[in-house]
Design a protein around this motif. Sequence first.
Motif, PDB file in Angstrom:
ATOM      1  N   SER B  65       0.560  -1.227   0.197  1.00 16.23           N
ATOM      2  CA  SER B  65      -0.077  -0.331  -0.330  1.00 16.23           C
ATOM      3  C   SER B  65       1.153   1.082   0.132  1.00 16.23           C
ATOM      4  CB  SER B  65      -1.251   0.147   1.118  1.00 16.23           C
ATOM      5  OG  SER B  65      -1.697  -1.206   1.328  1.00 16.23           O
ATOM      6  N   VAL B  66       1.725   1.030   0.698  1.00 18.07           N
ATOM      7  CA  VAL B  66       2.706   2.307   0.980  1.00 18.07           C
ATOM      8  C   VAL B  66       3.950   2.701  -0.245  1.00 18.07           C
ATOM      9  CG1 VAL B  66       4.869   3.104   1.825  1.00 18.07           C
ATOM     10  CG2 VAL B  66       2.808   1.876   3.377  1.00 18.07           C
ATOM     11  N   ILE B  67       4.541   1.648  -0.625  1.00 13.88           N
ATOM     12  CA  ILE B  67       5.432   1.439  -2.761  1.00 13.88           C
ATOM     13  C   ILE B  67       4.437   2.214  -3.718  1.00 13.88           C
ATOM     14  CG2 ILE B  67       6.853   0.356  -3.310  1.00 13.88           C
ATOM     15  CD1 ILE B  67       7.889  -0.915  -1.065  1.00 13.88           C
ATOM     16  N   PHE B  68       3.923   0.892  -3.673  1.00 15.83           N
ATOM     17  CA  PHE B  68       2.627   0.957  -4.580  1.00 15.83           C
ATOM     18  C   PHE B  68       1.738   1.725  -4.536  1.00 15.83           C
ATOM     19  CE2 PHE B  68       4.889  -3.231  -4.346  1.00 15.83           C
ATOM     20  CZ  PHE B  68       5.901  -2.653  -5.560  1.00 15.83           C
ATOM     21  N   GLY B  69       0.732   1.932  -3.449  1.00 14.80           N
ATOM     22  CA  GLY B  69      -0.038   2.665  -4.005  1.00 14.80           C
ATOM     23  C   GLY B  69      -0.108   4.465  -3.483  1.00 14.80           C
ATOM     24  N   GLY B  78     -10.070   1.723  -7.463  1.00 16.85           N
ATOM     25  CA  GLY B  78     -11.497   1.944  -6.573  1.00 16.85           C
ATOM     26  C   GLY B  78     -11.469   1.562  -5.563  1.00 16.85           C
ATOM     27  N   VAL B  79     -10.572   0.033  -5.167  1.00 18.01           N
ATOM     28  CA  VAL B  79     -10.742  -0.778  -4.114  1.00 18.01           C
ATOM     29  C   VAL B  79      -9.644  -0.362  -3.375  1.00 18.01           C
ATOM     30  CG1 VAL B  79     -10.494  -3.029  -3.432  1.00 18.01           C
ATOM     31  CG2 VAL B  79     -11.246  -2.514  -6.047  1.00 18.01           C
ATOM     32  N   PRO B  80     -10.506  -0.432  -2.105  1.00 14.68           N
ATOM     33  CA  PRO B  80      -9.392   0.067  -1.139  1.00 14.68           C
ATOM     34  C   PRO B  80      -8.305  -0.636  -0.802  1.00 14.68           C
ATOM     35  CG  PRO B  80     -11.606  -1.084  -0.229  1.00 14.68           C
ATOM     36  CD  PRO B  80     -11.605  -1.226  -1.144  1.00 14.68           C
ATOM     37  N   GLN B  81      -7.210   0.309  -0.417  1.00 18.55           N
ATOM     38  CA  GLN B  81      -5.966  -1.258  -0.686  1.00 18.55           C
ATOM     39  C   GLN B  81      -5.269  -2.047   0.073  1.00 18.55           C
ATOM     40  OE1 GLN B  81      -3.079   2.519  -0.241  1.00 18.55           O
ATOM     41  NE2 GLN B  81      -3.704   3.233  -2.155  1.00 18.55           N
ATOM     42  N   MET B  82      -5.892  -2.053   1.172  1.00 21.67           N
ATOM     43  CA  MET B  82      -5.557  -3.223   1.778  1.00 21.67           C
ATOM     44  C   MET B  82      -6.192  -4.456   1.424  1.00 21.67           C
ATOM     45  SD  MET B  82      -3.445  -3.134   4.250  1.00 21.67           S
ATOM     46  CE  MET B  82      -3.607  -4.160   4.980  1.00 21.67           C
ATOM     47  N   PRO B 209      -1.186  -9.791 -11.624  1.00 23.14           N
ATOM     48  CA  PRO B 209      -1.215  -8.772 -11.685  1.00 23.14           C
ATOM     49  C   PRO B 209      -1.396  -9.098  -9.973  1.00 23.14           C
ATOM     50  CG  PRO B 209      -2.815 -10.537 -12.220  1.00 23.14           C
ATOM     51  CD  PRO B 209      -1.356 -11.083 -12.568  1.00 23.14           C
ATOM     52  N   VAL B 210      -0.656  -8.678  -9.126  1.00 23.81           N
ATOM     53  CA  VAL B 210      -0.749  -8.639  -7.545  1.00 23.81           C
ATOM     54  C   VAL B 210      -0.534  -7.519  -6.989  1.00 23.81           C
ATOM     55  CG1 VAL B 210       0.368  -9.940  -5.455  1.00 23.81           C
ATOM     56  CG2 VAL B 210       0.859 -10.797  -7.655  1.00 23.81           C
ATOM     57  N   VAL B 211       0.260  -6.499  -7.842  1.00 23.72           N
ATOM     58  CA  VAL B 211       0.442  -5.483  -7.257  1.00 23.72           C
ATOM     59  C   VAL B 211      -0.545  -4.397  -8.090  1.00 23.72           C
ATOM     60  CG1 VAL B 211       1.735  -5.572  -6.241  1.00 23.72           C
ATOM     61  CG2 VAL B 211       3.030  -4.923  -7.805  1.00 23.72           C
ATOM     62  N   TYR B 212      -1.049  -4.864  -8.972  1.00 17.59           N
ATOM     63  CA  TYR B 212      -1.785  -3.703 -10.110  1.00 17.59           C
ATOM     64  C   TYR B 212      -2.515  -4.377 -10.344  1.00 17.59           C
ATOM     65  CZ  TYR B 212       1.761  -6.520 -13.369  1.00 17.59           C
ATOM     66  OH  TYR B 212       1.604  -7.463 -14.381  1.00 17.59           O
TER      67      TYR B 212
END
Lengths: 413, 282
Positions: B65-69, B78-82, B209-212
């Motif tokens: 969430s910190v790095i990629f978000g 639009g989905v909550p990051q966690m 598509p893990v982090v995107y």
Amino acid sequence: MKFAISAEKIRKSYRLGTLGYRTFGSELRSFFSPRYRAEDNNLESLPRCENGFFHALRGVSFEVPFGCSVGLIGGNGAGKSTLLKILSRITEPTSGRAEIRGRVGSLLEVGTGFHPELTGRENIYLNGAILGMRKKEIVRRFDEIVDFSGVEKFLDTPVKRYSSGMYVRLAFAVAAHLDTEVLFVDEVLAVGDSEFQAKCLGKMGKLSSDGRTILFVSHNMSAVRSLCSECIWISDGTVRMRGKSADIVDEYLRHGTSLAQLKLSERTDWTGMGGVVPDRLDFVFRDDTGGYALSLAYHTTNGDSWMMPRAVIDIRSADGVSVIGLDSVCSGDIPLKAPESGCFEVTLPKDIILRPGKYICDIRLIGAQGAMYVLENACVQEISPRMPSSWVNHPSSASLFMIPQTWSLTGVR
Amino acid sequence: MDSSEKITVIEASGSHFGFKWRELWECRDLILLLAKRDISVVYKQTVLGPLWFMIQPVIMAAVYSVIFGRVAKIPTDGVPQMVFYLSGTVVWNLFQSVFNSAGSSLFANSALLSKVYFPRLAVPISTTLSNLVFFAFNMAVFLFFCVWHIFRGDSVSISWWALAFPVLVVYAAVSGMGMGLWVAAVTTKYRDLRFSLPFLLQIWMFASPVVYPLSCINSDGVRMLYWVNPVAVAIEANRLMFVGQSSLTLNGVFIGVCSALIVFVSGLLLFDQVQRNFVDTV
């Protein structure tokens, strides 16, 4: 007639050389080159090493009737363990065929698959399943196993906290309850104390009198003689002789003695990496010191010095019982780097008097990388009666050697 | 001897494929006990025990969430990051752990396998089972975050497709195991793969598509390529079921199932071939 085990022309060949460290090109070439083929009808006459192949087994055929216990004997590197591995299906033969009738269990090691973090109870289940038991079988025999092992108080302790004796006892207890019709056993008896070994032998004797078929690999000739009715002598990857245990064991021991008459330089039956060769091994009684002494002269084959030299000499009596083990690491006087030719000397205390008879020495020369030269039956020595006059009436003729002893008798008031 | 007596035939099987299913079925107790061993050994001498399997994915998702978000500002549809990162991480973890442990199964157990015979396939199957148990803990955390965000009224929705969740789990496990069988077979002879595997897996993770979200891939051709990767299909399916935001298509499912089956069956055949004599080369 049907047999419990019947093996027919079993061959196992290995490609020599360092597998897995080859270049991509040679890997490709070997993939397209034709596989090794041998004529099946003439396997025994194959040389053991040939064209980059080593034939660990060259056409081994034999049958074992139901309920028979058969000993498998032979020198180091003869192929006994390879044969056992093939029959236990750990690896496949290169060619040939074997049939085994009945459920098979094999004990090539005590405590295979024991996990140090698991408790004794968990390990009984896991080890039993690894050896091929069904869970309900283990449940049914669980109390028996625990009883036999004698560790019931520590069942819920991780086995890493066990003493080594408890560990082996528990492991053997599981193995001893392996209830298969055919059982392969490899030198399992080499571990543990003498009480434990006697227990193992007793259990095996009971299994064979129960009508199990047992194939037993061992170097312990007295165990083979007492446990097995028949014996197969494997030598250089083929069956050399088979028959009644007593006959084959005698013949095998006699063969060892006769080999030991040869000069060391004429011997070809050694194993190991090579690099160092013994020139002579002498086992003499020295009148000046009044004790036995052994000397082992060697030279290295490439003229280099021998790093981290170590020599091990085992002295056995003619019927195969180990009498004294000598190892140069027990002494502080061995240099880290030995000259390209030299001589080890070891003197035994003069008070040790060996019983008259024939003694045979096995030698192992070890370097920094491991065993370089291993030879059984390296020399044979006839020991003549050499007793101090005060010992003439020494009664214990059955003991292996005699030592001076001080006795006294005091009255108690 | 009774007539139901068992005959074991030992011979060189050459190159023909004779898969011994019955033998495998007969050692099911062993498979379960091996899986149980792997599970209970992990907890030994830890205070938090199985809780670690819940803490790990949360920390990973928080880092993502910190790095990629926050830093890279990659959209999450639009989905909550966690929820978004967890939905990818839990599936990737399942695939990756099944892959890794099946891949090292022969090598890691060579001492055992050179002393006793049982169908060697029992080892990768048991490690897969134990990884499924670990996955259950991961999944529980993910579901907790889903429900919490639904409760808060964020754009997360669980669809009826969630009923097909067991199929998704089997699919991810089978494709991971198929790849693992390949690696296990090849590493017995060539250990090169053991060294390249960690960074191959790293690359693979970023190719999935893990982090995107897959929706940020615009080209249809590239998207087709994505469906060949079973992990991408599994992650998108997971998002379809529990997040309500997914690019999964029927075509994609078809391609993904085919590629997973091809890998699994070929891996099985290769593994069966290698395990017969691997003791000689390992």
